[in-house]
Every structure is written in C-alpha cells, then in structure tokens.
Design a protein around this motif. Sequence first.
Motif, PDB file in Angstrom:
ATOM      1  N   ARG A 134     -30.592  32.759   6.019  1.00  0.00           N
ATOM      2  CA  ARG A 134     -29.216  32.492   6.504  1.00  0.00           C
ATOM      3  C   ARG A 134     -28.569  32.612   5.981  1.00  0.00           C
ATOM      4  NH1 ARG A 134     -29.347  28.578  11.189  1.00  0.00           N
ATOM      5  NH2 ARG A 134     -29.603  27.458   9.439  1.00  0.00           N
ATOM      6  N   ILE A 135     -26.754  33.893   6.107  1.00  0.00           N
ATOM      7  CA  ILE A 135     -26.054  33.430   5.079  1.00  0.00           C
ATOM      8  C   ILE A 135     -24.111  33.107   5.810  1.00  0.00           C
ATOM      9  CG2 ILE A 135     -24.799  35.095   3.775  1.00  0.00           C
ATOM     10  CD1 ILE A 135     -26.553  37.128   3.878  1.00  0.00           C
ATOM     11  N   PHE A 136     -23.843  32.166   5.625  1.00  0.00           N
ATOM     12  CA  PHE A 136     -22.074  32.570   5.934  1.00  0.00           C
ATOM     13  C   PHE A 136     -21.408  33.143   5.122  1.00  0.00           C
ATOM     14  CE2 PHE A 136     -23.900  28.050   6.348  1.00  0.00           C
ATOM     15  CZ  PHE A 136     -23.710  27.373   7.177  1.00  0.00           C
ATOM     16  N   PHE A 137     -20.885  32.949   5.954  1.00  0.00           N
ATOM     17  CA  PHE A 137     -19.121  34.253   5.722  1.00  0.00           C
ATOM     18  C   PHE A 137     -17.870  33.424   5.821  1.00  0.00           C
ATOM     19  CE2 PHE A 137     -15.262  36.319   6.275  1.00  0.00           C
ATOM     20  CZ  PHE A 137     -15.441  36.919   5.058  1.00  0.00           C
ATOM     21  N   CYS A 138     -16.947  33.271   4.883  1.00  0.00           N
ATOM     22  CA  CYS A 138     -15.406  32.368   4.638  1.00  0.00           C
ATOM     23  C   CYS A 138     -14.463  32.854   4.140  1.00  0.00           C
ATOM     24  CB  CYS A 138     -15.957  30.727   4.462  1.00  0.00           C
ATOM     25  SG  CYS A 138     -14.851  30.098   4.996  1.00  0.00           S
ATOM     26  N   PRO A 139     -13.471  32.966   4.663  1.00  0.00           N
ATOM     27  CA  PRO A 139     -12.766  33.474   3.216  1.00  0.00           C
ATOM     28  C   PRO A 139     -12.164  32.025   2.595  1.00  0.00           C
ATOM     29  CG  PRO A 139     -11.706  34.275   5.658  1.00  0.00           C
ATOM     30  CD  PRO A 139     -13.282  33.310   5.535  1.00  0.00           C
ATOM     31  N   ALA A 140     -11.379  32.734   1.091  1.00  0.00           N
ATOM     32  CA  ALA A 140     -11.414  31.657   0.172  1.00  0.00           C
ATOM     33  C   ALA A 140      -9.934  30.557   0.767  1.00  0.00           C
ATOM     34  CB  ALA A 140     -11.011  32.498  -1.186  1.00  0.00           C
ATOM     35  N   ASP A 141      -9.653  31.701   1.358  1.00  0.00           N
ATOM     36  CA  ASP A 141      -8.339  30.316   1.523  1.00  0.00           C
ATOM     37  C   ASP A 141      -8.435  29.660   3.481  1.00  0.00           C
ATOM     38  OD1 ASP A 141      -8.223  32.197   3.341  1.00  0.00           O
ATOM     39  OD2 ASP A 141      -5.778  32.970   2.485  1.00  0.00           O
ATOM     40  N   ILE A 142      -9.550  29.424   3.556  1.00  0.00           N
ATOM     41  CA  ILE A 142      -9.923  28.441   4.631  1.00  0.00           C
ATOM     42  C   ILE A 142     -10.747  27.316   4.680  1.00  0.00           C
ATOM     43  CG2 ILE A 142     -10.032  28.925   7.143  1.00  0.00           C
ATOM     44  CD1 ILE A 142      -9.607  31.039   7.546  1.00  0.00           C
ATOM     45  N   PRO A 143     -10.172  26.698   3.701  1.00  0.00           N
ATOM     46  CA  PRO A 143     -11.329  25.799   2.777  1.00  0.00           C
ATOM     47  C   PRO A 143     -10.849  24.171   4.103  1.00  0.00           C
ATOM     48  CG  PRO A 143      -8.651  25.279   2.674  1.00  0.00           C
ATOM     49  CD  PRO A 143      -8.753  25.910   3.004  1.00  0.00           C
ATOM     50  N   PHE A 144     -10.483  24.271   5.247  1.00  0.00           N
ATOM     51  CA  PHE A 144     -10.559  22.852   6.006  1.00  0.00           C
ATOM     52  C   PHE A 144     -11.617  22.935   7.089  1.00  0.00           C
ATOM     53  CE2 PHE A 144      -5.618  24.603   4.930  1.00  0.00           C
ATOM     54  CZ  PHE A 144      -5.694  22.739   4.222  1.00  0.00           C
ATOM     55  N   PHE A 145     -12.793  22.898   6.349  1.00  0.00           N
ATOM     56  CA  PHE A 145     -14.346  22.386   7.260  1.00  0.00           C
ATOM     57  C   PHE A 145     -14.770  21.159   6.214  1.00  0.00           C
ATOM     58  CE2 PHE A 145     -15.108  26.542   4.353  1.00  0.00           C
ATOM     59  CZ  PHE A 145     -16.682  25.758   3.958  1.00  0.00           C
ATOM     60  N   LEU A 146     -15.346  20.703   7.013  1.00  0.00           N
ATOM     61  CA  LEU A 146     -16.562  20.061   6.486  1.00  0.00           C
ATOM     62  C   LEU A 146     -18.068  20.309   6.360  1.00  0.00           C
ATOM     63  CD1 LEU A 146     -15.103  16.166   8.755  1.00  0.00           C
ATOM     64  CD2 LEU A 146     -15.098  17.709   6.159  1.00  0.00           C
ATOM     65  N   ALA A 147     -18.384  19.363   4.848  1.00  0.00           N
ATOM     66  CA  ALA A 147     -19.753  19.661   4.987  1.00  0.00           C
ATOM     67  C   ALA A 147     -20.697  19.311   6.079  1.00  0.00           C
ATOM     68  CB  ALA A 147     -20.864  19.270   2.964  1.00  0.00           C
ATOM     69  N   LYS A 148     -20.246  18.572   6.525  1.00  0.00           N
ATOM     70  CA  LYS A 148     -20.775  17.638   7.980  1.00  0.00           C
ATOM     71  C   LYS A 148     -20.689  19.266   8.956  1.00  0.00           C
ATOM     72  CE  LYS A 148     -22.568  15.034  10.404  1.00  0.00           C
ATOM     73  NZ  LYS A 148     -24.139  14.809  10.865  1.00  0.00           N
ATOM     74  N   THR A 149     -19.999  19.626   8.810  1.00  0.00           N
ATOM     75  CA  THR A 149     -19.660  20.966   9.753  1.00  0.00           C
ATOM     76  C   THR A 149     -20.647  22.107   9.477  1.00  0.00           C
ATOM     77  OG1 THR A 149     -17.681  20.692   9.946  1.00  0.00           O
ATOM     78  CG2 THR A 149     -18.428  22.642  10.941  1.00  0.00           C
TER      79      THR A 149
END
Length: 172
Positions: A96-111
């Motif tokens: 499985r692979i996550f995708f995220c833009p570098a300028d969206i840092p406001f999620f938690l490791a718990k998420t």
Amino acid sequence: MHTGAVIAAAEMSSRMVQFRELMKVGNRTMTERVIVNFKQAGVQEIVLVAGHRFEQLEKELRGFGVTFLENRNYENTQMFESAKIGLEYLKDKCERIFFCPADIPFFLAKTVETMLACDADVVQPVYGERAGHPVLIRACLISRILALTSAISLFSSCIPSFMSRNSNRITS
C-alpha cells in the motif's frame, strides 16, 4: 511487502514568495512534518518527488531517510505527474502507498495509523464533509492510476469508482 509514501514537492508556488516546502511550522518545515508523521506511524519506504529547488530539498532533508526522485519537467506538469513518478518507483516495493503533497503537513501519525488499520483499496481522511490527505492506495490500483493521462481522469472517474466499491473514509 510493506507500506510506502509518495510526497510531492516538485511544483513552483506562484502565489507565495517563500518556498512552501521548506517553510517552518513551529520547529519543523512542512515537508519535515509530513515525513516525521509517516515515520512515526511506521511507514518504511518514503519517496520525495521534487523538481523546483530539488538540490536544496535534497540537502535540507538528507538526514530523514527518504529517497529523492526528480521531476525534471516540473515547470510543464501538474502534481499528478510527480505522483506518478513516485508511484512508479514504489509500485513493486509496497503493498500500500500513501500520497500526500509536501505542503499539507497538518495530519497526525495517529491518522496514518488509523488508515493503516483499514482493509480497503483506498482510504482517505475526512473532516466534516471535506476529504483530505494523505490518501492510502492499495498497490493493485497503481497500474490503473499510472495509465491515466491526467489528474482530472483520476478524480473524476478513477478514485470515485474505487471509493464507491472498496474504500473507507476516516472521519474526525
């Protein structure tokens, strides 16, 4: 096989003077926060796809244990092309692979941990009625995503059809 993450940092910011990917939020840059959140949740293989200011990002983030890939055509492409570069690199390395833009840092490791506990082809966090990042995609879907020619295809047909059949949305 394990879980990986693609972080897109190739685009130029036309609306901001400061380079978003290295802009500080507290004691860390936006990109550092994204990397650290994934690592704290146990994501092993993290790829940063950069274009604009590639060398600077590589120098600043060298100690974070990520693989750097370059989108050499960043001036003429959208974020989707950077996503495809990273997905292509990880497609046979991760389940499985996550995708995220570098300028969206406001999620938690718990998420991220909660998303990893879901058994679905696509998992996306939702706040209120709004879907967000990161998005977790099962590797069996990657070849279909790589075959698309634009993000419009991804968001107008591909992801909604995946989401309606085999997905979970994590709400908070």
